[in-house]
Design a protein around this motif. Structure first.
Motif, mmCIF file in Angstrom:
data_model
loop_
_atom_site.group_PDB
_atom_site.id
_atom_site.type_symbol
_atom_site.label_atom_id
_atom_site.label_comp_id
_atom_site.label_asym_id
_atom_site.label_seq_id
_atom_site.Cartn_x
_atom_site.Cartn_y
_atom_site.Cartn_z
ATOM 1 N N ARG A 71 0.829 -1.213 0.000
ATOM 2 C CA ARG A 71 0.000 0.000 0.000
ATOM 3 C C ARG A 71 0.866 1.267 0.000
ATOM 4 O O ARG A 71 0.532 2.251 -0.645
ATOM 5 C CB ARG A 71 -0.957 -0.006 1.178
ATOM 6 C CG ARG A 71 -1.947 -1.146 1.048
ATOM 7 C CD ARG A 71 -3.259 -0.872 1.735
ATOM 8 N NE ARG A 71 -4.150 -1.999 1.584
ATOM 9 C CZ ARG A 71 -4.953 -2.211 0.551
ATOM 10 N NH1 ARG A 71 -4.967 -1.367 -0.431
ATOM 11 N NH2 ARG A 71 -5.741 -3.266 0.492
ATOM 12 N N ILE A 74 2.128 1.795 -3.649
ATOM 13 C CA ILE A 74 1.131 2.371 -4.557
ATOM 14 C C ILE A 74 0.878 3.835 -4.214
ATOM 15 O O ILE A 74 0.724 4.676 -5.099
ATOM 16 C CB ILE A 74 -0.177 1.550 -4.527
ATOM 17 C CG1 ILE A 74 0.101 0.087 -4.930
ATOM 18 C CG2 ILE A 74 -1.229 2.175 -5.431
ATOM 19 C CD1 ILE A 74 0.844 -0.115 -6.238
ATOM 20 N N THR A 78 0.875 7.182 -6.703
ATOM 21 C CA THR A 78 -0.378 7.832 -7.066
ATOM 22 C C THR A 78 -0.690 9.112 -6.309
ATOM 23 O O THR A 78 -1.543 9.877 -6.754
ATOM 24 C CB THR A 78 -1.544 6.846 -6.867
ATOM 25 O OG1 THR A 78 -1.581 6.428 -5.497
ATOM 26 C CG2 THR A 78 -1.366 5.623 -7.754
ATOM 27 N N LEU A 115 -2.426 -2.324 -7.556
ATOM 28 C CA LEU A 115 -2.199 -1.443 -8.697
ATOM 29 C C LEU A 115 -3.289 -1.625 -9.752
ATOM 30 O O LEU A 115 -3.760 -0.645 -10.339
ATOM 31 C CB LEU A 115 -0.813 -1.679 -9.295
ATOM 32 C CG LEU A 115 -0.404 -0.742 -10.427
ATOM 33 C CD1 LEU A 115 -0.480 0.724 -9.997
ATOM 34 C CD2 LEU A 115 0.990 -1.089 -10.927
ATOM 35 N N HIS A 118 -6.253 0.378 -8.850
ATOM 36 C CA HIS A 118 -6.029 1.800 -9.107
ATOM 37 C C HIS A 118 -6.140 2.103 -10.607
ATOM 38 O O HIS A 118 -6.744 3.120 -10.995
ATOM 39 C CB HIS A 118 -4.663 2.245 -8.582
ATOM 40 C CG HIS A 118 -4.380 3.675 -8.878
ATOM 41 N ND1 HIS A 118 -4.950 4.707 -8.164
ATOM 42 C CD2 HIS A 118 -3.620 4.254 -9.841
ATOM 43 C CE1 HIS A 118 -4.550 5.863 -8.671
ATOM 44 N NE2 HIS A 118 -3.741 5.611 -9.685
ATOM 45 N N THR A 122 -9.026 4.741 -12.096
ATOM 46 C CA THR A 122 -8.617 6.022 -12.675
ATOM 47 C C THR A 122 -8.608 6.014 -14.199
ATOM 48 O O THR A 122 -8.235 7.005 -14.810
ATOM 49 C CB THR A 122 -7.200 6.402 -12.191
ATOM 50 O OG1 THR A 122 -6.300 5.351 -12.550
ATOM 51 C CG2 THR A 122 -7.180 6.632 -10.696
ATOM 52 N N GLU A 153 -2.406 8.358 -17.417
ATOM 53 C CA GLU A 153 -3.755 8.838 -17.171
ATOM 54 C C GLU A 153 -4.392 9.200 -18.506
ATOM 55 O O GLU A 153 -3.688 9.446 -19.488
ATOM 56 C CB GLU A 153 -3.727 10.050 -16.236
ATOM 57 C CG GLU A 153 -3.359 9.685 -14.820
ATOM 58 C CD GLU A 153 -3.365 10.870 -13.864
ATOM 59 O OE1 GLU A 153 -3.367 12.035 -14.322
ATOM 60 O OE2 GLU A 153 -3.363 10.622 -12.646
#
Length: 163
Positions: A71, A74, A78, A115, A118, A122, A153
């Motif tokens: 955690r 990551i 991020t 990951l 995430h 996103t 992104e």
């Protein structure tokens, strides 16, 4: 090296070897844009990249050692500082995250599960998957895996023309 700029995180020294570390470099002669340091942690270097006058992207280069808590690893990737929030982000590096079928790897790991969640939340794209055949990025006597990743992104992925 004349005409080159470097930013580095020095390796951690142990009694017998140097471990980890990260360095990025670019040639001012080959890049007419702006590269400005945004943030540096023990495992990441973040820079703003873009034209002299215009919007910038945030490029986060990372080496996340296997022993780093999943955690925490990551979060290093991020978390944005307040002045980074409006810049589309690319994440580039050795993340030691195995993403299984998402990356074309035949295995996954706990960091990879976090990951993947995430990436889905996103709408990031894993740029490695643009290759026609998955390319292993790590290999030793125990096997091969894809742990070196490029993630983008949505606003940043359109600017990647070739990989």
């Amino acid at each position: 090296m004349a005409g080159w700029t470097f930013i580095c995180i020095p390796p951690i020294r142990t009694r017998t070897t140097a471990k980890h570390g990260l360095m990025i470099g670019w040639s001012r002669a080959r890049f007419a844009g702006v590269i400005q340091l945004s943030n540096k942690t023990a495992n990441t270097i973040s820079v703003f990249v873009g034209p002299p006058a215009g919007p910038k992207q945030l490029w986060r280069f990372a080496y996340l050692p296997p022993e780093l808590d999943e955690r925490e690893a990551i979060a290093e990737l991020t978390d944005h500082t307040p002045f980074e929030m409006d810049s589309p982000m690319l994440i580039i590096g050795d993340l030691n995250s195995r993403l299984g079928q998402l990356s074309g790897d035949d295995g996954d790991n706990p960091r990879g599960h976090i990951l993947k969640a995430h990436i889905r939340a996103t709408d990031m794209e894993m740029i490695n998957t643009r290759l026609p055949v998955p390319q292993m990025t790590f290999s030793n006597h125990n096997g091969s895996s894809i742990v070196d990743l490029v993630l983008a992104e949505p606003a940043a992925k359109a600017t990647i023309l070739d990989f």
